[in-house]
Motif scaffolding. Structure first.
Motif, mmCIF file in Angstrom:
data_model
loop_
_atom_site.group_PDB
_atom_site.id
_atom_site.type_symbol
_atom_site.label_atom_id
_atom_site.label_comp_id
_atom_site.label_asym_id
_atom_site.label_seq_id
_atom_site.Cartn_x
_atom_site.Cartn_y
_atom_site.Cartn_z
ATOM 1 N N LEU A 10 -1.110 -5.089 -7.568
ATOM 2 C CA LEU A 10 -0.634 -6.001 -6.523
ATOM 3 C C LEU A 10 -1.343 -5.683 -5.222
ATOM 4 N N ARG A 11 -1.434 -4.382 -4.921
ATOM 5 C CA ARG A 11 -2.033 -3.938 -3.669
ATOM 6 C C ARG A 11 -3.504 -4.354 -3.584
ATOM 7 N N GLU A 12 -4.107 -4.643 -4.745
ATOM 8 C CA GLU A 12 -5.502 -5.097 -4.769
ATOM 9 C C GLU A 12 -5.607 -6.621 -4.779
ATOM 10 N N GLY A 13 -4.479 -7.303 -4.594
ATOM 11 C CA GLY A 13 -4.498 -8.760 -4.493
ATOM 12 C C GLY A 13 -4.244 -9.497 -5.799
ATOM 13 N N ALA B 265 0.829 -1.211 0.000
ATOM 14 C CA ALA B 265 0.000 0.000 0.000
ATOM 15 C C ALA B 265 0.867 1.267 0.000
ATOM 16 N N TYR B 266 2.007 1.225 0.686
ATOM 17 C CA TYR B 266 2.884 2.409 0.754
ATOM 18 C C TYR B 266 3.885 2.422 -0.401
ATOM 19 N N LEU B 267 4.286 1.248 -0.868
ATOM 20 C CA LEU B 267 5.145 1.165 -2.060
ATOM 21 C C LEU B 267 4.469 1.875 -3.217
ATOM 22 N N ARG B 268 3.164 1.611 -3.355
ATOM 23 C CA ARG B 268 2.396 2.175 -4.460
ATOM 24 C C ARG B 268 2.370 3.705 -4.391
ATOM 25 N N GLU B 269 2.644 4.242 -3.194
ATOM 26 C CA GLU B 269 2.693 5.692 -3.026
ATOM 27 C C GLU B 269 4.105 6.250 -3.156
ATOM 28 N N GLY B 270 5.039 5.384 -3.556
ATOM 29 C CA GLY B 270 6.400 5.853 -3.799
ATOM 30 C C GLY B 270 7.351 5.694 -2.618
#
Lengths: 346, 346, 346, 346
Positions: free
Chosen positions: C60-63, B58-63
């Protein structure tokens, strides 16, 4: 829409403005609507327009009937006059519920700042209690109450088991009405087992109202999230009152109390402690626990299965949570609930 | 992305898993990234996978650069071993900050349940303090700490003025780790003037993690809003750390402390009490107040102008809020801030 | 998470990078995951990192299991080489679906710009068709295709009834790959009765990727909504593939085709025209219409009841919509659907 | 709020209902408000209440003045009577703009279904053109227009360069007014260089209005995203009209035209083709291109730098986009814009 300003007291300039939407015909699935009474802030010195009609519009748009209560301020603020204004307004609304297409036991109050103090007083001390209360940067504790109205009572110590579910929002950096008010009130709600939701935003000045550009200016330093209380309080009301269904409102998601089953029978919302304290429940639980432990054995987060739970945890643990951890489906849990509801709680 | 599991202690099975993204080239505006250390829950009995990689993603996706810390549990949970695990991990990350493209003073921790206890301990007791802490249905107070690890300390009483800004989320109906933990911790943060944000959701079981279908099942009864902590904690981190700018991070929105100016000079973030307690500030304020009162005379919500403010309110009132109420623009307030920064605070 | 770069063709530098999440254990309700293949843009000249891993992370964050395909560019872009790269990648993924915990018929492609041309070619011309396609500011029509790769085919005229459901997003002000591409492609999908969703945002430059600060700079003028394609494409995938349920995926919300029933029997998703063209359906409809007209008589928007519908409207009108207009509940409509499913369509 | 039903034509039962909010005093930063005229659907047979007041409330809540126009239907629907009703309404509103605190050149229309046909006619054929048009599952093309009103004109072929910016939303599965209407209208807007935004949702019946439970029933099968047009149309209006600022509205984000500079001078919104077609611009561009290519050399997505752009692409490429790709900051681009504005376009 029918908007009308009803004068409750001419001398004290107490008024109730109505915003009423139609039902039936093209809104065939709506027989009656939930309602909300908006109580503006203003330090018991005036009633702020920025916390009046714009707020009513936010709930109107969600299908609610709305009212704005302008109550006794300045020299008329001597307690309990403002609370009497509220009680009169609520009595009037409930008495005309049929005419106004309102569901009489689904009427919320929303109050801001000093208006939040009046809304909290309505929730804890009034004769005609509301069914839900939304308190936005509200004056709640003794110290703050006295700062705005020396005759105004502390609402924190007034929280009782008859207090309705509450939605509490505040700003961490409010320097007029400190966040301590919200923290103390939530603590009181917690200790009385009252359902509530609370949001304390990282940064906003006092009096942010809708926190959007219709009420704010560039000089306001404010977090993006401060405006979320509007959307979130609406979502919360749909849980407490239910939402518009095919004919009438859907079932509420949860009840007045948060942690313990207060009904006559057991249910999945009872704690293990409550369940095992009854003979029927004790027998029932022994079977259950085996199953739950088995399933949760896979190692569901927070434990459940594997962990050897302290007695103190086990006693307050909700049956519903135990089953959820055990990976049981909504259907299975509903079946178990039905069985528990055959077992008297006392 | 470089993912690697670094063994911190083989015996106790302590590991740090890295999730590292590139910088530069097509991400030319990013020279280094903020980071987050994910500390899963599991009652000090195990480290839950449901509060590990999915959170990192979740935080990776935010950079962000992300890490998952698996710490000492079961027979190895004796305090301060788990805290030492954290301190070792943070020391390692800061020592390799350049190699891993991390901004060493923008490293947050996020902890869940018992992992939230460890994250709160990191925020209040560690040698290598984090720069922000996100605490999700965390074990925080004495009573809860003992229920999961008899050797674990109370974190509420450990909150000090060195404690980093915190984001606290919990569920009102959590029966394993009661919401009382979050309420008490926020109260401690408040009393220590630490910046924080807090969300207590109306209904959710303990251990809801991301509260979406990747981790939950139909048996879980949970409010729609419980999942908002993910989005909101990201928004909050962007305020505390700043966001990705044209070259490096933008300025944070606010600092470590919430209500009082702790700097060497005055500023618009100082309270009127702080300002008038200095000679230069007192003179400055008299001019200001006239203006503010005049403008706010229009009757800005919550008062300001018209209302004859109690001395107690006036003293803690932030200059920034007073100016905002007076309807001043961001530009004007910035000018006034610049002037105040020329006046020593002590 | 297992990340691995698989070399599909060393000479042409074609690679497939895997991002694989675990199933089972604490994710007990997840036996296998849907997947997505990310196809970056770069004008068939390079493969942009800004449209590769950051995109994979969002799903990925969505599974989802995610893959990044780096395909043949520059001198190797001669058609059908890039399409063959895709076909090889999809074949590999489906062949290893069990090992990688992937649901082989729930694999989407997402492509950007020139990568969107390759994704659209996969959806319309490949041997191993994807099950859904997400096309972001994609090169689709003849004119644009030739501008970036003279050997690349038009995808608009290639849309056929085997084309998978598509999600199409573009910017009105894209001057590199005009919005005309998206408009023409949606028109082709419409004419072939393929399910799709389309969003053309008011203002954004070409190549906005996630449209957040991890990829953009202040120089980019871009609408707040441009980033919504990420959230919306995920919501759309949950409708096309279903979402994570108690054990396996839930039922998709709708099928491959949008307007007409393509099954062997009638259903509420058949048009009145289809229904009355069968003997059984004709009889069935006469009863229905009376009911619908009666209920809709209340005057549901858009008419239904009151309005004397033109034959052309009535013929293409879906039974489901007619019943919905008539104010029937989901339960009633499900019953009627069950009855219609007993009537052969041809 | 002042709500009043103004009778425009008694015989034909044409009315304009006003919903007017105050300005000034506590809304000191608001001198006048933008406005919206709501035009309900109903197949030119009636005016649907479900597309009237609930829609007005959604924009009122955003600070807009709102109006509901009930126009000529049934035997009075003969063209151009309904369009004359609109023209009369708009003329009245603009003539009373000062009294009603309305910004006369920031008045939008929103129309649904047949009301969307009238709104699109207002945008393309009226005497008193609106400043923005929001078209929801609107009847737009020849075929659909005739199905609901044989005398009603095609609006697609009527799109001209005077047509205002449009927001177009529709459902892929609408069987009463096919999505083909929206696709064709967007294509016409595109060919006329008009600014627009478009959203075609994957699944919804015709007439979904706000798509929430205040207007829908369980029988409606509808995507979660269908309701987003409300929020998104508001965001779009804030770009086209500007938002409430410290005193009056902020600058719009973009203008009437989408791709080409229509002003007297060049600007960063001019295409390279437009720029190099002028002598001053040609000289200017040669310097620029060198810089842009250099910076973009890092390999910005979608190319720019490295890629040897086809002449056709380069010619329509916006200077703003080129500079953005080159990684230039907002400040630098503003400086370049200022320079270009000194160069006459013709």
């Amino acid at each position: 829409m029918i908007t009308e300003k009803i004068i409750l007291n001419e001398e004290r300039n107490v008024t109730l403005t109505t915003y009423l939407q139609p039902v039936g015909e093209e809104f065939a699935h709506i027989k009656a609507r939930p309602a909300i009474i908006v109580i503006p802030g203003g330090g018991y010195d005036f009633c702020s327009d920025r916390e009046a009609e714009p707020i009513a519009l936010a709930y109107l748009r969600e299908g609610y009937q709305a009212f704005v209560l302008r109550y006794s301020v300045q020299q008329n603020k001597i307690w309990p006059t403002p609370l009497n204004d509220y009680d009169e307004a609520m009595a009037l609304i409930r008495s005309r519920a049929e005419e106004w297409h309102i569901i009489p036991d689904k009427i919320a109050v929303i109050g801001f700042s000093a208006g939040g103090h009046l809304a909290a007083s309505a929730a804890t001390m009034s004769v005609n209690r509301p069914n839900a209360a939304i308190l936005i940067y509200a004056v709640l504790d003794e110290a703050s109450a006295k700062e705005w109205n020396e005759t105004a009572p502390d609402t924190v110590s007034a929280v009782d088991e008859k207090t309705c579910p509450c939605f509490v929002a505040a700003s961490r950096t409010d320097t007029m009405v400190p966040a301590a008010n919200a923290i103390a009130f939530c603590d009181a709600l917690y200790r009385n087992d009252i359902s509530f939701e609370s949001h304390i935003y990282s940064y906003a000045p006092h009096g942010f109202s809708l926190a959007d550009n219709t009420v704010r200016q560039s000089g306001w330093k404010i977090t993006e999230r401060a405006k979320d209380w509007v959307r979130d309080s609406i979502g919360w009301l749909k849980e407490v009152f239910g939402d518009f269904g095919d004919s009438g409102m859907t079932e509420p998601m949860y009840g007045h109390y948060a942690l313990l089953e207060h009904g006559d029978t057991l249910s999945v919302d009872a704690s293990i402690g409550q369940i095992v304290s009854t003979e029927g429940g004790k027998a029932f639980f022994e079977t259950m626990m085996a199953q739950a432990a088995g399933a949760a054995g896979a190692g569901v987060t927070g434990g459940g299965g594997d962990i050897d739970l302290k007695q103190s945890v086990l006693e307050r643990f909700k049956m519903r949570d135990l089953l959820g951890f055990a990976g049981m489906s909504a259907e299975t849990i509903a079946e178990i609930d039905a069985q528990l509801r055959n077992i008297p709680r006392k």
